[in-house]
Write an enzyme that holds these catalytic residues in place. Sequence first.
Site, PDB file in Angstrom:
ATOM      1  N   ASP A  78     -63.362 -75.511  18.580  1.00 33.27           N
ATOM      2  CA  ASP A  78     -62.329 -75.952  17.546  1.00 33.27           C
ATOM      3  C   ASP A  78     -61.110 -75.572  18.269  1.00 33.27           C
ATOM      4  OD1 ASP A  78     -60.534 -75.712  15.520  1.00 33.27           O
ATOM      5  OD2 ASP A  78     -61.970 -75.030  14.016  1.00 33.27           O
ATOM      6  N   ARG A 108     -65.732 -98.286   5.723  1.00 33.39           N
ATOM      7  CA  ARG A 108     -66.180 -96.837   5.991  1.00 33.39           C
ATOM      8  C   ARG A 108     -66.622 -96.993   7.456  1.00 33.39           C
ATOM      9  NH1 ARG A 108     -71.366 -96.589   5.298  1.00 33.39           N
ATOM     10  NH2 ARG A 108     -71.296 -97.856   3.494  1.00 33.39           N
ATOM     11  N   LYS A 114     -53.383 -79.639  10.412  1.00 37.99           N
ATOM     12  CA  LYS A 114     -52.233 -78.326  11.035  1.00 37.99           C
ATOM     13  C   LYS A 114     -51.294 -79.297  11.989  1.00 37.99           C
ATOM     14  CE  LYS A 114     -54.962 -75.720   8.489  1.00 37.99           C
ATOM     15  NZ  LYS A 114     -56.217 -76.701   8.259  1.00 37.99           N
ATOM     16  N   TYR A 156     -62.560 -69.467  10.940  1.00 36.54           N
ATOM     17  CA  TYR A 156     -61.933 -69.785   9.718  1.00 36.54           C
ATOM     18  C   TYR A 156     -62.971 -69.794   8.596  1.00 36.54           C
ATOM     19  CZ  TYR A 156     -60.598 -73.109   5.886  1.00 36.54           C
ATOM     20  OH  TYR A 156     -60.277 -73.740   4.847  1.00 36.54           O
TER      21      TYR A 156
END
Length: 380
Positions: free
Chosen positions: A170, A46, A195, A98
Amino acid sequence: MKFNTQLIHGGNSEDPTTGAVSTPIYRSSTFHQHVLGGEPKWEYSRTGNPTRASLEKLIAELEHGAAGFAFASGSAAIHATFSLFSQGDHFVVGSDVYGGTFRLINKVLKRFGLEFTVVDMQDLEAVENAIQDNTVAVYFETPTNPLLQIADIKAIADIAKKHGVKTIVDNTFATPYNQQPLTLGADIVVHSATKYLGGHSDVVAGLAVTNDEEIAEQLAFLQNSIGSTLGPDDSWLLQRGMKTLGARMRVHQENANEVINFLQNDNHIGKIYYPGLKDFPGHEVAAKQMRNFGAMISFELKDGLDAKKFVESLQLIDLAESLGGIESLIEVPAVMTHGSIPREIRLENGIKDELIRLSVGIEDPEDIIADLQQALKKLD
């Protein structure tokens, strides 16, 4: 190195232990420490994992940043970025974002005392007027999802710097292939790497990059503390996808140009949203700050035409959430990606029920156009 070379040879392109030209997948959750209380390079996955670190180094280089961070999704990357700030802090946010970002802001972040003012990022005066004494950052997409609006990154970053606030961009639609916001004055860049960066519709991931060492230290702390990190298998898969980003984007964009030419001459289409069109608002800004205009196209069917019938009549193009895959993907924002936004706000922001968003894939463009054509004819 030039960008396309950097995609292949950037980051940790060779494993230091074996010389492998493909970064190995280090699935270990923990690592042997030889000294008690020492400072091992790897201790717990992690906190840091060699496969993830290779990906993070690559995206930092591609975006000209000081450090990159990989998360379990684009939404996780956005959440971690907003977590840099505190209760009572205020943000200026773009009006066309978005739907998942809208949901995160309104259903989660506001509950923790963060404040937001929504403005049209194309209106620089409105951006500056929205900045308050407690404003800490300006957050926006360019091009936006789904209306492909273009914000002037450098101009907004200059306004933000004048008022001592950060700029967060973004960059999902453009990708670093077409646009590098940090070089234009932004402080943080986020991506839904699901994407175009992944590019094959087979991985969900998010990335954040900064060129500020202090922000990088804070993001590393948040990444470890919140724990929404990208696993080693997905990190490897994403890095593999990124190696062909340049080759894929060239075909995506060539195909998009052919699809645009078709849509412009079809009598079922009422309006086309694409920054590559010379009469599109923001075209000049896009031409200034982008290498190319991407392969995302939004268009409206003429009034009275049935968007549901159209998308359900497609045979090659997939009706699906997401974008940026090698296959062409189509969706109706009002029902799908932006369905979480109340209808009155959607309409106010220009997201009509007839609006269609098309992610142009890398199939033969004649097949993409033939599928669009046969589906549109069924609306007659």
